[in-house]
Design a protein around this motif. Sequence first.
Motif: not given
Length: 344
Positions: A228-235, A109-126
């Motif tokens: 935590x990959x969709x809603x909240x603030x960013x530092x 997940x850290x290696x491919x965060x929110x990319x195609x190989x991310x095992x669980x990116x919610x950008x695919x769907x929640x």
Amino acid sequence: MITSLSSLMRRWSPPAGYRWRRQSTISFVAFHALVPLALTPWFFSWTGVALAFVGFYLFNTVGIDVCFHRLLSHRSFKSPLWLERTLALLGVCGLQDSPTQWAATHRRHHRHTDEEQDPHSPLESVFWGHIGWLIVKEKDPHRSVLQQKYVADMLRDPFYRHIEKNTLWLWIFLGHAILFFGAGFLVGLTNDGTLAAGARVGTSMFLWGVIVRVVYSWHATWAVNSVAHLWGYRNYDTSDNSRNNWFLSLVTWGAGWHNNHHGDQRSAAHGHHRWWEFDGAYLTILALQCVGLAWDVTPRRRLHLLIDQPSAADPEVAADPTVVPFRQPDQSTTEVPAQRDRAA
Ligand SMILES: [Zn+2]
Ligand SMILES: [Zn+2]
């Protein structure tokens, strides 16, 4: 129920390229189906509710967040080997797969965060980011291939190889569930002197101490992947979509400060980057450090929060080699020491 669920799964096929993870799906349905039983007058008790919360802290915050995540996946601190293994066994009782598979999935997940190989990116769907990735299987590499690639350091330890082998982690989980029932049975039998009372209290302790607690901890962990990959603030201006979610952090004892974590992956502190960011898991690590059971606790790097992002021309920043700029080329990867350095 399990037979009819299996036939339903056979009739309803997932999209092409995907297939069911049958055991996971059946477990999830069975555990969720048992939760309402805990609320019936027969099995409800405030002791049970307290047991679920204490169990959440022990098995999820300490076992999963402190051990599986910050210690095993990121090596954010060091601890005696006996303690590391004890905490890993607590994590196994959270029923979130073996320590090696959990860490391998997380490092991927850290290696491919929110990319195609991310095992669980919610950008695919929640739904996919929360639970979908656990109930249907893509054309993923086999777990042994995944583990060889991401957790070769852990596989050098026979303890973790043994837990992974023959799904021993699952048997450990079943053993602890039987202990919960057995302890409750003895309490009921001792107090009322009847087998019926023993069975009722034993079932109540099993439902609250195992079923309700595990379902709660599943959704807490899954929400870190989805919410935590969709809603909240960013530092931090990371290249992914990670967020700091205060509500999730409250109910997970600190796992929801996820943008901080992606911005500074090796730091043991996911919270406390701003004064209100309470992080119970980090405080647990500091408590272990106070009594000599944790050391080399990785501190926060001097990343610049978005709120006080310096100008590129800031002479103080330019002169300070310890200041880490945003989007380091290697920031999407999890650094893992080649050689484990720990005390026996
Ligand atoms: Zn992480
Ligand atoms: Zn993440």
